[in-house]
Design a protein around this motif. Structure first.
Motif, PDB file in Angstrom:
ATOM      1  N   MET A   1       0.950  -1.118  -0.198  1.00 31.69           N
ATOM      2  CA  MET A   1       0.187  -0.007  -0.125  1.00 31.69           C
ATOM      3  C   MET A   1       0.812   1.213  -0.096  1.00 31.69           C
ATOM      4  N   THR A   2       0.635   2.154  -0.676  1.00 29.87           N
ATOM      5  CA  THR A   2       1.243   3.295  -0.993  1.00 29.87           C
ATOM      6  C   THR A   2       0.958   4.347   0.394  1.00 29.87           C
ATOM      7  N   GLU A   3       2.219   4.822   1.029  1.00 36.07           N
ATOM      8  CA  GLU A   3       1.902   5.550   2.159  1.00 36.07           C
ATOM      9  C   GLU A   3       1.117   6.928   1.706  1.00 36.07           C
ATOM     10  N   LEU A   4       0.256   7.307   2.746  1.00 40.25           N
ATOM     11  CA  LEU A   4      -0.858   8.583   2.369  1.00 40.25           C
ATOM     12  C   LEU A   4       0.328   9.714   2.612  1.00 40.25           C
ATOM     13  N   ALA A   5       0.170  10.827   1.620  1.00 40.73           N
ATOM     14  CA  ALA A   5       0.850  11.629   1.741  1.00 40.73           C
ATOM     15  C   ALA A   5       0.289  12.587   2.783  1.00 40.73           C
ATOM     16  N   LEU A   6       1.355  13.488   3.449  1.00 37.63           N
ATOM     17  CA  LEU A   6       0.630  14.312   4.451  1.00 37.63           C
ATOM     18  C   LEU A   6       1.652  15.672   4.237  1.00 37.63           C
ATOM     19  N   PRO A   7       1.070  16.520   3.247  1.00 39.05           N
ATOM     20  CA  PRO A   7       1.628  17.802   2.991  1.00 39.05           C
ATOM     21  C   PRO A   7       1.441  18.925   3.977  1.00 39.05           C
ATOM     22  N   GLY A   8       0.287  18.681   5.010  1.00 42.42           N
ATOM     23  CA  GLY A   8       0.239  19.474   6.009  1.00 42.42           C
ATOM     24  C   GLY A   8       1.496  19.192   7.157  1.00 42.42           C
ATOM     25  N   LEU A   9       1.466  17.944   7.260  1.00 42.96           N
ATOM     26  CA  LEU A   9       2.806  17.760   8.288  1.00 42.96           C
ATOM     27  C   LEU A   9       4.169  18.310   7.746  1.00 42.96           C
ATOM     28  N   ASP A  10       4.248  17.868   6.489  1.00 47.11           N
ATOM     29  CA  ASP A  10       5.539  18.207   5.932  1.00 47.11           C
ATOM     30  C   ASP A  10       5.830  19.825   6.120  1.00 47.11           C
ATOM     31  N   PHE A 148      -2.664  19.836  10.837  1.00 48.50           N
ATOM     32  CA  PHE A 148      -1.127  20.319  10.703  1.00 48.50           C
ATOM     33  C   PHE A 148      -0.844  21.515   9.888  1.00 48.50           C
ATOM     34  N   ASP A 149      -1.556  21.576   8.888  1.00 49.54           N
ATOM     35  CA  ASP A 149      -1.364  22.817   8.167  1.00 49.54           C
ATOM     36  C   ASP A 149      -1.563  24.044   8.704  1.00 49.54           C
ATOM     37  N   VAL A 150      -2.809  24.224   9.312  1.00 48.19           N
ATOM     38  CA  VAL A 150      -3.340  25.405   9.898  1.00 48.19           C
ATOM     39  C   VAL A 150      -2.377  25.725  11.093  1.00 48.19           C
ATOM     40  N   PHE A 151      -2.018  24.595  11.849  1.00 52.66           N
ATOM     41  CA  PHE A 151      -0.968  24.726  13.019  1.00 52.66           C
ATOM     42  C   PHE A 151       0.282  25.483  12.527  1.00 52.66           C
ATOM     43  N   SER A 152       0.648  25.199  11.387  1.00 55.41           N
ATOM     44  CA  SER A 152       2.148  25.651  10.881  1.00 55.41           C
ATOM     45  C   SER A 152       1.853  27.358  10.367  1.00 55.41           C
ATOM     46  N   HIS A 153       0.700  27.392  10.046  1.00 57.75           N
ATOM     47  CA  HIS A 153       0.260  28.979   9.634  1.00 57.75           C
ATOM     48  C   HIS A 153       0.052  29.703  11.054  1.00 57.75           C
ATOM     49  N   TYR A 154      -0.607  29.134  12.232  1.00 62.74           N
ATOM     50  CA  TYR A 154      -0.482  29.728  13.278  1.00 62.74           C
ATOM     51  C   TYR A 154       0.878  30.039  13.867  1.00 62.74           C
ATOM     52  N   LEU A 155       1.895  29.091  13.752  1.00 64.09           N
ATOM     53  CA  LEU A 155       3.222  29.297  14.303  1.00 64.09           C
ATOM     54  C   LEU A 155       3.699  30.687  13.516  1.00 64.09           C
ATOM     55  N   GLU A 156       3.518  30.617  12.273  1.00 63.33           N
ATOM     56  CA  GLU A 156       4.251  31.930  11.554  1.00 63.33           C
ATOM     57  C   GLU A 156       3.491  33.137  12.132  1.00 63.33           C
ATOM     58  N   ALA A 157       2.284  33.105  12.177  1.00 63.28           N
ATOM     59  CA  ALA A 157       1.559  34.477  12.837  1.00 63.28           C
ATOM     60  C   ALA A 157       2.081  34.517  14.235  1.00 63.28           C
ATOM     61  N   LEU A 158       1.948  33.689  15.119  1.00 66.90           N
ATOM     62  CA  LEU A 158       2.572  33.829  16.454  1.00 66.90           C
ATOM     63  C   LEU A 158       3.942  34.615  16.484  1.00 66.90           C
TER      64      LEU A 158
END
Length: 218
Positions: A1-10, A148-158
């Motif tokens: 099975m192909t591993e599910l991509a997680l662009p937000g985590l990346d 994961f994605d929205v938390f990355s944007h939150y850290l940038e804003a923080l």
């Protein structure tokens, strides 16, 4: 099975590196939990399964925020143990069953999926849970990777906030003070608009906050 991509985590990992926010990770176990396997009484979310195929645990922005996912490896299964404890202590305060998968270091703030709102692919939306005296849950993402994605944007804003150096993470609290960031998640806005989270929005303050997310997403 192909591993599910997680662009937000990346993206989250990349943002933490760029902002020099400490990330702690541990390798996965030899047999990480599979998609759909029963963990804590529910089928495991496919994006959580993909995360645990890459890491046994992780903590992001350790010194300033300290958001992390529970440890699951060959010796420990905190998903199973913490969800058993959750059912015995906090679940009674919430109108929808929740599956806790992480939280904040030293605080009774948790991250949880909502199994009953899974989409056709089995992906479950995410809520932020405050388990202090005023227990409540706020919808923050339509699925785990969107979180994961929205938390990355939150850290940038923080980090760019003028009070960050003095006040740390309290300069911009997540999710209360960033409804406009959550509103970028169109499926989350649709779930809110359709009333799917209404059983969790148990008072006027929570409903007013959710209305802001919908407003920004319109």
């Amino acid at each position: 099975m192909t591993e599910l991509a997680l662009p937000g985590l990346d993206r989250l990992l990349s943002v933490c590196r760029q902002l020099e926010l400490e990330v702690l990770t541990e390798p996965p176990g030899h047999t990480p939990p599979a998609v759909g396997s029963r963990v804590g009484g529910y089928p495991l979310d496919p994006m959580l399964a993909a995360f645990y195929s890459r890491f046994g645990r992780a903590m992001f922005a350790r010194k300033s925020v300290g958001m992390g996912l529970f440890r699951v490896d060959d010796g420990v299964n905190e998903l199973e143990d913490d969800n058993q404890q959750w059912r015995e202590t906090w679940q009674q305060y919430f109108a929808l069953p929740l599956f806790v998968f992480g939280g904040y270091s030293g605080l009774a703030w948790y991250l949880a999926t909502v199994p009953g709102l899974a989409d056709a692919k089995g992906s479950q939306p995410v809520v932020f849970v405050d388990a202090y005296d005023d227990t409540y849950a706020l919808p923050v993402a339509s699925n785990v990777d969107r979180f994961f994605d929205v938390f990355s944007h939150y850290l940038e804003a923080l980090v760019s906030h003028p009070d960050y150096e003095a006040d740390g993470s309290s300069a911009l609290s997540f999710p209360w003070r960033v409804p406009e960031l959550l509103a970028r998640d169109a499926p989350l806005v649709e779930l809110l608009r359709a009333g799917r989270f209404d059983p969790l929005l148990k008072d006027d303050e929570l409903r007013a906050w959710a209305a802001k997310v919908v407003h920004f997403g319109t």
